[in-house]
Design an enzyme around this catalytic site. Structure first.
Site, short mmCIF file in Angstrom:
data_model
loop_
_atom_site.label_atom_id
_atom_site.label_comp_id
_atom_site.label_asym_id
_atom_site.label_seq_id
_atom_site.Cartn_x
_atom_site.Cartn_y
_atom_site.Cartn_z
N ARG A 259 -1.51 -9.54 6.46
CA ARG A 259 -2.74 -9.55 5.68
C ARG A 259 -3.73 -8.48 6.15
O ARG A 259 -4.77 -8.26 5.54
CB ARG A 259 -3.44 -10.91 5.78
CG ARG A 259 -2.64 -12.06 5.23
CD ARG A 259 -3.42 -13.35 5.36
NE ARG A 259 -4.65 -13.31 4.59
CZ ARG A 259 -4.74 -13.70 3.33
NH1 ARG A 259 -3.69 -14.16 2.71
NH2 ARG A 259 -5.89 -13.63 2.70
N HIS B 52 14.93 15.35 -29.35
CA HIS B 52 15.15 16.69 -28.80
C HIS B 52 16.18 16.66 -27.67
O HIS B 52 16.24 17.61 -26.88
CB HIS B 52 13.82 17.27 -28.32
CG HIS B 52 12.83 17.39 -29.44
ND1 HIS B 52 12.89 18.40 -30.38
CD2 HIS B 52 11.82 16.57 -29.82
CE1 HIS B 52 11.92 18.22 -31.27
NE2 HIS B 52 11.26 17.11 -30.94
N GLU C 38 6.02 4.37 -15.17
CA GLU C 38 5.93 3.45 -14.03
C GLU C 38 6.94 2.31 -14.18
O GLU C 38 7.57 1.90 -13.20
CB GLU C 38 4.49 2.91 -13.92
CG GLU C 38 4.27 1.83 -12.88
CD GLU C 38 4.60 2.24 -11.44
OE1 GLU C 38 4.91 3.42 -11.19
OE2 GLU C 38 4.59 1.36 -10.57
N LYS D 245 9.82 1.40 -11.43
CA LYS D 245 9.95 0.07 -10.81
C LYS D 245 11.37 -0.43 -10.95
O LYS D 245 11.96 -0.93 -10.01
CB LYS D 245 9.01 -0.95 -11.49
CG LYS D 245 7.57 -0.93 -11.12
CD LYS D 245 7.22 -1.34 -9.71
CE LYS D 245 7.29 -0.21 -8.74
NZ LYS D 245 6.30 0.78 -8.70
N LYS E 268 8.15 2.70 2.85
CA LYS E 268 6.84 2.40 2.26
C LYS E 268 5.93 3.63 2.27
O LYS E 268 5.25 3.92 1.30
CB LYS E 268 6.19 1.23 2.98
CG LYS E 268 4.86 0.79 2.40
CD LYS E 268 5.04 0.16 1.03
CE LYS E 268 3.72 -0.16 0.34
NZ LYS E 268 3.88 -0.30 -1.12
N GLU F 26 13.98 1.63 -8.75
CA GLU F 26 13.89 1.59 -7.28
C GLU F 26 14.29 0.24 -6.70
O GLU F 26 14.78 0.18 -5.58
CB GLU F 26 12.52 2.04 -6.77
CG GLU F 26 11.37 1.11 -7.05
CD GLU F 26 10.05 1.62 -6.48
OE1 GLU F 26 10.04 2.26 -5.43
OE2 GLU F 26 9.01 1.35 -7.11
N CYS G 100 -7.91 -10.07 4.75
CA CYS G 100 -7.80 -10.18 6.20
C CYS G 100 -7.18 -11.53 6.50
O CYS G 100 -7.00 -12.35 5.61
CB CYS G 100 -9.19 -10.13 6.85
SG CYS G 100 -10.13 -8.67 6.46
N ASN H 232 -12.92 -13.39 5.57
CA ASN H 232 -11.97 -12.70 4.71
C ASN H 232 -12.60 -12.61 3.33
O ASN H 232 -13.04 -13.62 2.80
CB ASN H 232 -10.66 -13.50 4.65
CG ASN H 232 -9.73 -13.00 3.56
OD1 ASN H 232 -9.74 -11.82 3.23
ND2 ASN H 232 -8.94 -13.89 3.00
N GLY H 233 -12.67 -11.40 2.76
CA GLY H 233 -13.24 -11.24 1.42
C GLY H 233 -14.22 -10.08 1.41
O GLY H 233 -14.25 -9.27 2.33
N TRP I 24 -8.35 -6.04 7.69
CA TRP I 24 -7.98 -4.97 6.77
C TRP I 24 -9.31 -4.42 6.30
O TRP I 24 -10.01 -5.05 5.51
CB TRP I 24 -7.15 -5.53 5.61
CG TRP I 24 -6.80 -4.51 4.59
CD1 TRP I 24 -7.44 -4.29 3.40
CD2 TRP I 24 -5.73 -3.57 4.64
NE1 TRP I 24 -6.83 -3.27 2.74
CE2 TRP I 24 -5.78 -2.81 3.46
CE3 TRP I 24 -4.74 -3.30 5.58
CZ2 TRP I 24 -4.87 -1.79 3.20
CZ3 TRP I 24 -3.83 -2.30 5.30
CH2 TRP I 24 -3.90 -1.55 4.13
C1 AGP Z 1 6.46 3.20 -5.64
O1 AGP Z 1 6.91 1.93 -5.89
C2 AGP Z 1 6.81 3.77 -4.33
N1 AGP Z 1 6.56 2.96 -3.23
C3 AGP Z 1 6.37 5.22 -4.15
O2 AGP Z 1 6.62 5.92 -5.32
C4 AGP Z 1 4.89 5.42 -3.73
O3 AGP Z 1 4.03 5.12 -4.78
C5 AGP Z 1 4.72 6.88 -3.27
O4 AGP Z 1 5.54 7.13 -2.18
C6 AGP Z 1 3.29 7.21 -2.94
O5 AGP Z 1 2.82 6.48 -1.86
P1 AGP Z 1 1.27 6.48 -1.52
O6 AGP Z 1 0.59 5.82 -2.67
O7 AGP Z 1 1.18 5.69 -0.25
O8 AGP Z 1 0.83 7.89 -1.36
#
Ligand code: AGP
Length: 611
Positions: free
Chosen positions: A27, A506, A483, A487, A606, A490, A2, A101-102, A75
């Site tokens: 935050r 394969h 993963e 990363k 996001k 993207e 927060c 906060n915490g 938050w």
């Molecule tokens: C990952 O870096 C991305 N931002 C994306 O794959 C994300 O994880 C996905 O859209 C799922 O989002 P969520 O965890 O909010 O459901």
């Protein structure tokens, strides 16, 4: 996580609070509030929603006169985002106000104690416990500072607190433990804030206070004290950051800030849930008979959240012996999944508002399964509609590329696996205890890795201009590879794929040519020789190898790799939690070297709230 801010001076505090809170909205942003002392009385305004909503209620601060105040942007961790749960909280009796906060880990026990002493609670928050505990000690008559120190000694967990009391209308008190807090030195006024960004337009001279220290702020001075209440002196620091850097804690991007926050986020998520060596998931209230009757688990999510599922499959299956499958939410919803009352669907989502994951959750429920969600945003659709919800306490994740959400989500899956394995009798006491110990040590090991980030930046400078990058690994290393590859692609826009190392021959090996970078994730001791053999195969076709290995296996991979990044040894099921850290850093530094728009990569949002 927060944001808190405080002011004591000779001009109205509320407008300064509002300005500071706007800067702290990154935050936390689900509710906001301020309290001031005016005419010797506390005057409070708080509301669910953004700081803007609060500002409207008090007309930018104009409607709340008073030259001492504290403010908060929330938050949610304990209790939904509601007006009642918004900070500041006022003690029973109305004399003392607190912003926090915490996470106070022992809040339930403290709350019970305070109720037994006659205190009444109005919210579901851990913060109301803090303010009433201070009031409890204050009632003893030893003074406010002593009361704060006594309360702080009894609170386990993390906190940064700003405190106001009607009996001292010209004074603020602050203290902290494992949550950030700075004190700003003004001209005839002083400030406190969880982040220097909140007060940077007023002062650049600050005291950083250490854990357990206390501060008394008046308009004319700031006095600092040890936890034993001995007065101490400190040299103020001058902050040169510009505002945007300050919001990012001095880092260039939110992504690196969030990567660096992972040890703390994992600790906050895990440690309140380990009590006396046991994974205690009180919030779930899942009967043991239900766990024993499970025949199948699906872990469902999108993107990074799905890759958490890919890693969780290994720990859930290994520890609980329940067949477990990780499925992309977008596929699950349309696949007529085999689901009945003995199926558990674990939905993973940072935002709790991803359209495909919401649809998958609803489909699972329609077919008769129970849904357990692992979510970061309190009060989100997935959190609300699931049968059970476990929150990750990562705080807001601003960068589009997910980092601390991955780490905290994965940590939660270990806790679920332990809880289920215990109920099913599929884990021995020694292994259970070993995993619990490793979980507790995880934040420290992550921290060790983060201190080695310069080496990863150097490696990124060698490889940032590749056209294609392939990740290979087996078992949990394959999960981490998925993963790592996401990363990289993207945020750097470099084409990248992850393959189970055994699949290379394969088909994918046809893609290898002179100078192709292959990142061989080979932390999983049992299969390191197999992965190394695959690395030899691609090397002999011209690939450059960057190996990721646990310390005990580093020599083996070094025989073939051009460069090796080592991670600390850890229980094999927890390996992806550490392996992912250098992969995140590598992606970050490659994107940085390539001059990419790191926090907001092209074409991405996001929260993907449409199908
Ligand atoms: C990952 O870096 C991305 N931002 C994306 O794959 C994300 O994880 C996905 O859209 C799922 O989002 P969520 O965890 O909010 O459901």
């Amino acid at each position: 996580m927060c944001g808190i801010v405080g002011f004591v001076g000779t001009e109205p505090a509320a407008p300064i609070m509002i300005e500071g809170l706007r800067r702290l909205e990154y935050r936390g942003y689900d509710s906001a509030g301020v309290v001031v002392i005016d005419g010797g009385r506390l005057k409070l305004a708080k509301t669910k929603g953004y700081v803007e909503a609060l500002s409207k209620i008090i007309d930018g601060g104009e409607k709340l006169p008073g030259c001492v105040g504290i403010g908060h942007t929330r938050w949610a961790t304990h209790g939904q985002p509601t007006d009642e749960n918004a900070h500041p909280h006022i003690s029973d009796g109305g004399k003392i106000a607190v912003v926090h906060n915490g996470i106070i880990e022992n809040y339930a026990r403290l709350r019970e104690f305070l109720i037994s002493k006659g205190f009444t609670f109005r919210s579901e928050t851990d913060t109301e416990v803090a303010v009433n505990l201070i009031q409890f000690f204050y009632n003893d008559g030893g003074g406010l500072l002593k009361a704060v120190a006594s309360a702080a000694r009894r609170m386990e967990g993390s906190y940064a607190l700003g405190i106001l009391c009607e009996d001292f209308p010209d004074m603020l008190i602050a203290t902290k433990k494992e949550s950030p807090l700075v004190l700003g030195i003004g001209d005839g006024c002083n400030y406190l804030a969880s982040d220097v960004a909140a007060i940077l337009s007023h002062t650049r001279d600050v005291y950083k206070i250490d854990d357990d220290e206390l501060a008394v702020l008046t308009a004319g001075e700031i006095k600092l004290y040890s936890s034993e209440l001995d007065e101490i002196t400190k040299t103020p620091e001058h902050v040169d950051w510009d505002l945007s850097a300050a919001e990012k804690g001095g880092y260039e991007h939110f992504m690196i800030k969030e990567i660096m926050e992972q040890p703390e986020a994992v600790r906050k998520t895990v440690s309140p849930r380990i009590i006396d060596g046991k994974a205690v998931l009180d919030e779930l209230d899942i009967p043991d008979e239900y766990i024993r009757g499970l025949s199948r688990i699906y872990v469902v999510g999108c993107g990074t959240a799905f890759y958490v599922g890919a890693a969780a499959k290994y720990n859930l299956e290994k520890l609980t012996r329940i067949p477990t499958e990780a499925v992309m939410a977008s596929e699950f919803r349309y696949s007529s999944p085999i689901v009945d009352a003995s199926t558990l669907v674990i939905c993973i989502s940072q935002s709790g508002s991803t359209a495909d994951t919401i649809a998958a959750m609803r489909e699972a429920k329609r077919l008769g399964a129970k849904v357990l969600s692992v979510v970061n945003v309190m009060g989100s659709v997935i959190a609300e509609e699931s049968d059970w919800t476990m929150y990750t306490w990562a705080g807001p994740e601003i960068c589009v590329a997910s980092t601390k959400a991955y780490s905290t989500q994965l940590a939660v899956t270990y806790l679920i696996a332990l809880r289920f394995a215990e109920a099913r009798g599929t884990i021995g006491g020694a292994e259970y205890a070993a995993i619990v110990e490793e979980l507790k040590a995880l934040p420290e090991k992550m921290q060790t890795l983060l201190t080695r980030r310069e080496n990863i930046q150097y490696l990124a400078s060698l490889y940032y201009n590749r056209k294609d990058v392939f990740f290979i690994g087996r078992n949990v290393d394959y999960a981490a590879s998925l993963e790592g590859s996401l990363k990289l692609k993207e945020i750097s826009y470099i084409h990248s794929e992850a393959y189970a190392a055994g699949e290379l021959k394969h088909g994918p090996i046809a893609l290898i040519e002179q100078g192709t970078l292959v990142i061989a994730v080979a932390t999983y001791g049992r299969l390191i020789d197999k992965t190394v053999s695959n690395a030899v195969e691609v090397k002999s076709r011209g690939a450059l190898i960057l190996g990721i290995a646990a310390e005990s296996g580093a020599e083996t991979i070094a025989r073939v790799a051009d460069n090796v990044i080592t991670i600390p040894d850890v229980h094999e099921l927890l390996l992806p939690s550490l392996a992912v850290v250098p992969l995140q850093l590598f992606a970050y530094y490659v994107a940085l070297a390539g001059g990419r728009e790191i926090d907001k990569p092209r074409n991405l949002a996001k929260s993907v709230t449409v199908e």
